[in-house]
Design a protein around this motif. Structure first.
Motif, PDB file in Angstrom:
ATOM      1  N   VAL A  99       0.435  29.078  -5.526  1.00 44.32           N
ATOM      2  CA  VAL A  99       0.888  28.264  -4.394  1.00 44.32           C
ATOM      3  C   VAL A  99       0.051  28.589  -3.158  1.00 44.32           C
ATOM      4  N   GLN A 100      -0.234  29.863  -2.949  1.00 38.72           N
ATOM      5  CA  GLN A 100      -1.049  30.277  -1.799  1.00 38.72           C
ATOM      6  C   GLN A 100      -2.428  29.615  -1.847  1.00 38.72           C
ATOM      7  N   ASN A 101      -3.059  29.629  -2.998  1.00 41.72           N
ATOM      8  CA  ASN A 101      -4.370  29.013  -3.165  1.00 41.72           C
ATOM      9  C   ASN A 101      -4.270  27.499  -2.920  1.00 41.72           C
ATOM     10  N   ALA A 102      -3.263  26.856  -3.497  1.00 42.33           N
ATOM     11  CA  ALA A 102      -3.073  25.417  -3.317  1.00 42.33           C
ATOM     12  C   ALA A 102      -2.820  25.075  -1.852  1.00 42.33           C
ATOM     13  N   ARG A 103      -2.030  25.901  -1.158  1.00 41.18           N
ATOM     14  CA  ARG A 103      -1.729  25.664   0.258  1.00 41.18           C
ATOM     15  C   ARG A 103      -3.007  25.739   1.083  1.00 41.18           C
ATOM     16  N   GLU A 104      -3.806  26.778   0.863  1.00 45.85           N
ATOM     17  CA  GLU A 104      -5.041  26.950   1.629  1.00 45.85           C
ATOM     18  C   GLU A 104      -6.029  25.822   1.359  1.00 45.85           C
ATOM     19  N   GLU A 105      -6.218  25.484   0.084  1.00 46.49           N
ATOM     20  CA  GLU A 105      -7.140  24.397  -0.273  1.00 46.49           C
ATOM     21  C   GLU A 105      -6.668  23.062   0.292  1.00 46.49           C
ATOM     22  N   THR A 106      -5.376  22.803   0.203  1.00 47.02           N
ATOM     23  CA  THR A 106      -4.831  21.529   0.677  1.00 47.02           C
ATOM     24  C   THR A 106      -4.960  21.411   2.186  1.00 47.02           C
ATOM     25  N   ALA A 107      -4.644  22.464   2.905  1.00 44.36           N
ATOM     26  CA  ALA A 107      -4.773  22.441   4.366  1.00 44.36           C
ATOM     27  C   ALA A 107      -6.227  22.219   4.777  1.00 44.36           C
ATOM     28  N   ALA A 108      -7.147  22.898   4.107  1.00 42.86           N
ATOM     29  CA  ALA A 108      -8.571  22.725   4.417  1.00 42.86           C
ATOM     30  C   ALA A 108      -9.029  21.303   4.108  1.00 42.86           C
ATOM     31  N   ALA A 141       5.592  15.047   2.775  1.00 43.97           N
ATOM     32  CA  ALA A 141       6.457  16.177   2.451  1.00 43.97           C
ATOM     33  C   ALA A 141       5.841  17.385   3.144  1.00 43.97           C
ATOM     34  N   PRO A 142       6.656  18.409   3.418  1.00 44.75           N
ATOM     35  CA  PRO A 142       6.101  19.616   4.037  1.00 44.75           C
ATOM     36  C   PRO A 142       4.993  20.224   3.175  1.00 44.75           C
ATOM     37  N   LEU A 143       4.028  20.863   3.828  1.00 48.85           N
ATOM     38  CA  LEU A 143       2.893  21.456   3.130  1.00 48.85           C
ATOM     39  C   LEU A 143       3.348  22.412   2.034  1.00 48.85           C
ATOM     40  N   GLU A 144       4.357  23.198   2.285  1.00 46.17           N
ATOM     41  CA  GLU A 144       4.819  24.171   1.292  1.00 46.17           C
ATOM     42  C   GLU A 144       5.282  23.471   0.009  1.00 46.17           C
ATOM     43  N   VAL A 145       5.981  22.347   0.151  1.00 42.56           N
ATOM     44  CA  VAL A 145       6.459  21.577  -1.006  1.00 42.56           C
ATOM     45  C   VAL A 145       5.274  20.982  -1.751  1.00 42.56           C
ATOM     46  N   THR A 160       0.843  -1.184   0.000  1.00 39.20           N
ATOM     47  CA  THR A 160       0.000   0.000   0.000  1.00 39.20           C
ATOM     48  C   THR A 160       0.885   1.243   0.000  1.00 39.20           C
ATOM     49  N   VAL A 161       0.419   2.266  -0.713  1.00 36.54           N
ATOM     50  CA  VAL A 161       1.097   3.559  -0.755  1.00 36.54           C
ATOM     51  C   VAL A 161       0.064   4.610  -0.360  1.00 36.54           C
ATOM     52  N   SER A 162       0.345   5.301   0.745  1.00 35.73           N
ATOM     53  CA  SER A 162      -0.578   6.299   1.280  1.00 35.73           C
ATOM     54  C   SER A 162       0.164   7.599   1.550  1.00 35.73           C
ATOM     55  N   GLY A 163      -0.608   8.652   1.778  1.00 37.98           N
ATOM     56  CA  GLY A 163      -0.026   9.943   2.114  1.00 37.98           C
ATOM     57  C   GLY A 163      -0.971  11.050   1.725  1.00 37.98           C
ATOM     58  N   PRO A 164      -0.665  12.268   2.143  1.00 37.12           N
ATOM     59  CA  PRO A 164      -1.528  13.411   1.841  1.00 37.12           C
ATOM     60  C   PRO A 164      -1.389  13.858   0.385  1.00 37.12           C
ATOM     61  N   PRO A 165      -2.223  14.799  -0.044  1.00 36.63           N
ATOM     62  CA  PRO A 165      -2.155  15.293  -1.422  1.00 36.63           C
ATOM     63  C   PRO A 165      -0.793  15.931  -1.726  1.00 36.63           C
ATOM     64  N   GLY A 166      -0.296  15.671  -2.935  1.00 32.96           N
ATOM     65  CA  GLY A 166       0.909  16.330  -3.407  1.00 32.96           C
ATOM     66  C   GLY A 166       2.221  15.668  -3.047  1.00 32.96           C
ATOM     67  N   ALA A 170       3.296  23.610  -3.658  1.00 28.00           N
ATOM     68  CA  ALA A 170       3.966  24.019  -4.901  1.00 28.00           C
ATOM     69  C   ALA A 170       3.744  22.988  -5.996  1.00 28.00           C
ATOM     70  N   ARG A 171       3.807  21.713  -5.657  1.00 27.18           N
ATOM     71  CA  ARG A 171       3.567  20.650  -6.646  1.00 27.18           C
ATOM     72  C   ARG A 171       2.133  20.702  -7.163  1.00 27.18           C
ATOM     73  N   ILE A 172       1.195  20.855  -6.243  1.00 27.92           N
ATOM     74  CA  ILE A 172      -0.221  20.900  -6.625  1.00 27.92           C
ATOM     75  C   ILE A 172      -0.487  22.127  -7.482  1.00 27.92           C
ATOM     76  N   ALA A 173       0.077  23.266  -7.089  1.00 28.40           N
ATOM     77  CA  ALA A 173      -0.111  24.508  -7.854  1.00 28.40           C
ATOM     78  C   ALA A 173       0.402  24.332  -9.271  1.00 28.40           C
ATOM     79  N   ASP A 174       1.536  23.665  -9.421  1.00 25.23           N
ATOM     80  CA  ASP A 174       2.119  23.446 -10.739  1.00 25.23           C
ATOM     81  C   ASP A 174       1.244  22.551 -11.610  1.00 25.23           C
TER      82      ASP A 174
END
Length: 191
Positions: A117-126, A100-104, A4-10, A107-111
């Motif tokens: 990146v700010q929008n991706a960070r806020e959406e991902t944290a929520a 990986a840290p949220l900031e990293v 199994t491979v698990s983890g948060p978005p990005g 950035a991946r999700i934003a790309d």
């Protein structure tokens, strides 16, 4: 073998699981693909189904039940989803958590999603907060409890190829009976 491979978005779950499956000659089954299948079966686009899932907990439960069934019925699979390690339970031979840290991750999700990146960070944290609450409510799972995983990797430290190389070596060298009875080890740290 069921991995199994698990983890948060990005964190690179899909990339890692796909490449690992290829290297180990296993089938890759993605929770995202199953979500899209469920949407198609019910006549929704993925976006429509995702919005519906926010208000209908049965959608999450149906997805998770399907993943649990795959874990119970199949071998020679790399099963990838946020909860794959938990859902597979004792059926899993090797459970991996990628992080990986949220900031990293932002950035991946934003790309990949062409957003700031700010929008991706806020959406991902929520999204992570919402999912953590749902997992606790639905199943009593604390998604931050990594004790069920055989290996946790910070994907910000290595590129995708190096992560797959690390996992390939770990899986090939893994002996589930080597330290049977020695764990859990209690460590006392002071910070």
């Amino acid at each position: 073998m069921l991995i199994t491979v698990s983890g948060p978005p990005g964190v690179g779950k899909s990339t890692t699981a796909s490449e690992l499956a290829s290297v180990l000659d296993l089938e890759h089954i993605s929770g995202g693909d199953i979500f899209r299948e469920l949407a198609d079966e019910r006549g929704y686009t993925t976006l429509e189904f995702n919005k519906l899932a926010e208000e209908d907990d049965q959608i999450d439960r149906d997805l998770d039940q399907r993943l649990e069934q795959i874990a119970a019925d199949r071998d020679d699979v790399v099963l990838e989803s946020r909860l794959a390690g938990w859902l597979a339970g004792d059926h899993a031979d090797f459970r991996v958590w990628l992080d990986a840290p949220l900031e990293v991750r932002a950035a991946r999700i934003a790309d990949r999603e062409d957003k700031t990146v700010q929008n991706a960070r806020e959406e991902t944290a929520a999204r992570e907060g919402s999912e953590a609450d749902r997992y606790r409510e639905y199943y009593g799972i604390d998604i931050t409890d990594l004790t069920i995983y055989d290996l946790s990797i910070n994907t910000a430290r290595w590129d995708a190829e190096a992560v797959v190389d690390l996992l390939t070596t770990a899986v090939e060298d893994y002996d589930p009976d080597a330290d049977e009875g020695k764990y859990p080890v209690e460590l006392d740290y002071e910070f």
